[in-house]
Scaffold this active site. Sequence first.
Site, PDB file in Angstrom:
ATOM      1  CB  SER A 684      -0.784   0.018   1.351  1.00  0.00           C
ATOM      2  OG  SER A 684       0.341  -0.413   2.526  1.00  0.00           O
ATOM      3  CE  LYS A 727      -3.271   1.887   4.944  1.00  0.00           C
ATOM      4  NZ  LYS A 727      -2.658   1.268   3.551  1.00  0.00           N
TER       5      LYS A 727
END
Length: 835
Positions: A684, A727
Amino acid sequence: MGGNGHELQPAAAMVTLPADLVSEAARLALLPAAALYRSCRVDDLAASAGSEEMPAMTPLAIGQSRAIEALQFGIGMRPAGFNIFVLGPAGSGRHTLVQNFLHQAAAGAPRPDDWCYINNFAEPHQPTILRLPAGRGVTLRQDMRHLIEDLSIALPAAFEREDYRTRRDALEQQMKSQHEEAFEDLRQRAEAQDVALLRTSFGLTLAPLKNKEPIRPSDFQALPEAEQGKIREKIEKLQAELETIVRQIPTWEREMRDAMRQLNRETVAAVISLPINEVRARYQDLPPVLDYLAAVERDIQHNADDFLTATRGERGAPDALGDGAPAAAPTFRRYQVNVMVDNGAIEGAPVIYEDNPTHQNLVGRIEHVARMGTLLTDFNLLVPGALHRANGGYLILDAEKVLLNGFAWESLKRALRAGEVRIESIEQLLSLASTVSLQPQPMRLDVKVILIGSPRLYYLLSELDPDFAGLFKIAADFEEEVDRRPEEIRQYAALVASIVEKEKLRPFDSGAVARVIEHASRLSGDAQKLSTGIGSLSDLVREADQFALAAGTAEVGGASVQAAIDARRRRADRLYRRYHEMVARKTLRIETTGAQVGQINGLSVVSIGGVEFGRPSRITAQIQLGRGQVIDIERETELGGPLHSKGVLILSAFLGARFGYRQPLALNASIVFEQSYGEIEGDSASSAELYALLSAIADLPIKQSIAVTGSVDQRGQVQAIGGVNDKIEGFFDVCQLSPLTGSQGVIIPRANAANLMLRSDVVAASQAGKFHIFAIDTIDQGIEILTGLPAGEMSIAGEYPPDSVNGRVARRLATLAASHRRWSDDGTRNGRAPK
């Protein structure tokens, strides 16, 4: 913000971007605040909650139609091997749903038979199993107990009656007379020959007579030799007859014992015939019981003395193998009935859940008692296992617990394969026992086993255990999440209502129910989905009720639900706050303002105690003259996982495809997560690493106020990642350590925009223009937002605009390639590298 979905639209009309973020790419990628959170419309929820169209299905079955169909099919399949493995995430209501369906199915099923162990009089170490109609096992046990209690009284009384004593005395007198007559006849014949039969302390002896008196030895020696010879000859003949009589005495005594036994048998038969026939009459429909009663009758007749012994010495005396009652005395235990399974009190088939599925708890065990320093056992000490109790019904087991208990898995498979359950210890199973023990007759097995476990465990067993597929042919796969549609929303409302009603909680108003549903969407990590984590949501309902109690409100509102959510996070965020403290004190260097070359803030997710937090990480890249290698320092130090290493290799492929079509890449690059002291895994951060690498090559600063998440493919397409909400919130919390500047935000893949369910403070900051979320599709869009310069498109001539990011990268790579060629030419010409 309500509705069934949201459309992405430019947000420039609603929010004014700061000057350093003004670009066409930023304007197009900026998400409006309405796209950051999908609310549950209270009005629609309230209307549906009061509607007659509320789903009738149990709330625990939300979105589990596939699993329900598999369960119903598996429950209905009776052939061997069609056992069920229920796979799904923990907390999804698997156990409760399975038990509900099994109890419904069991209610309409016939009651299974009782199972008993009885004594095998021919082979006592091999107890016989007896199958009886439901409820008859306990009845037989009581009948046998009463029978033995009655006989323990009636038999001693029969042996004390006058008619028995008379017959016994007659037999004794007959034997005595037989002895006396034989000796008296010998005595008379001896006296007729002047020989006496004398009884001495050493037994019977013969001696010569004279004038009716025994001759003294001295007088006998004085007789003439011829007369002595005649006397000796007569005594020897009589002695032979005496010895013949003495040898016949054991035969007479044996005949006497046989006669006494026959008398006792006749007495016993006369006593037991009536009570045992009464028991027989109650079991005429069960031939196995009649055979057993016949064996009991024969054994009692052959062991009638045991009743007399028990009466005189053991009756009423406590013992390790008895309870003091006549029927429980050790002598009589062989006549008891050990009811292993009693189904007389249940309706339908049994549904058993075994919480501790060890080998013995599954197949039963043989218990022992200590007596005089010795361990003893018999068939009465056989204890049933879960397979016995569930026979004819359903057995629920946790797959992980079965596998963690030594030999339990193999014992379960063995029973299912053989169609019978055999009670044996682990020592017997492994052929390690050297002592004689019981070997009970196995019980025929007809049970449906339902294993409950994780998907990972199911797939591992399918791959590694060759027996698994043949024994568990039905898989009931539970969903981890369901679509967020009106139907499912109504079902979640019904779930909340059922919990409130069942546990007598305060009523939940529509706002509280809506907040629970929104949290279910957040748990799924997708605004268009709802989590099936029924356990977690049920706990949230209970916790919200507690906050409403503390607040003194009669109803639970949205504020109480939010307080419960915040308290959950607070209980688990100690390390998260510790991380923020280290960032604030500059122990961990995370920059959220300014611009740097070859440095960017990547985002990752950390899971602590079941709670996930987002954490920014500083990623840096450096370049130098080389041979086109991108070095992953994490991989070189064995701190990078395979997925992360794959992402870095994709960067090399991207650079080669975009900039290496005319000349080789003459650089070496290194990428690292700064101040990272653990393993890095996942791809990611690959887009963030690529941005840092492009910045380092172009010598172009990128904004530190923008964090990045997203993976990238070889063509520069940005791909979806997981944990996007955590996040974003992780970077937002770090930015809030200093006042928000209005230039801060996060770049995410556009594919993740539909997953956004952000906290209210993040949404409010976005609405106020203090924090921004950008959704992009390509690396070029992201680099334009990060640098403020256009990415640049390749012309027909294969050139990029010189002032674009790609143009600067290409120019720098050309410079490096030229330097590499000069270095190579000088080294070849002079045999050494240039200074």
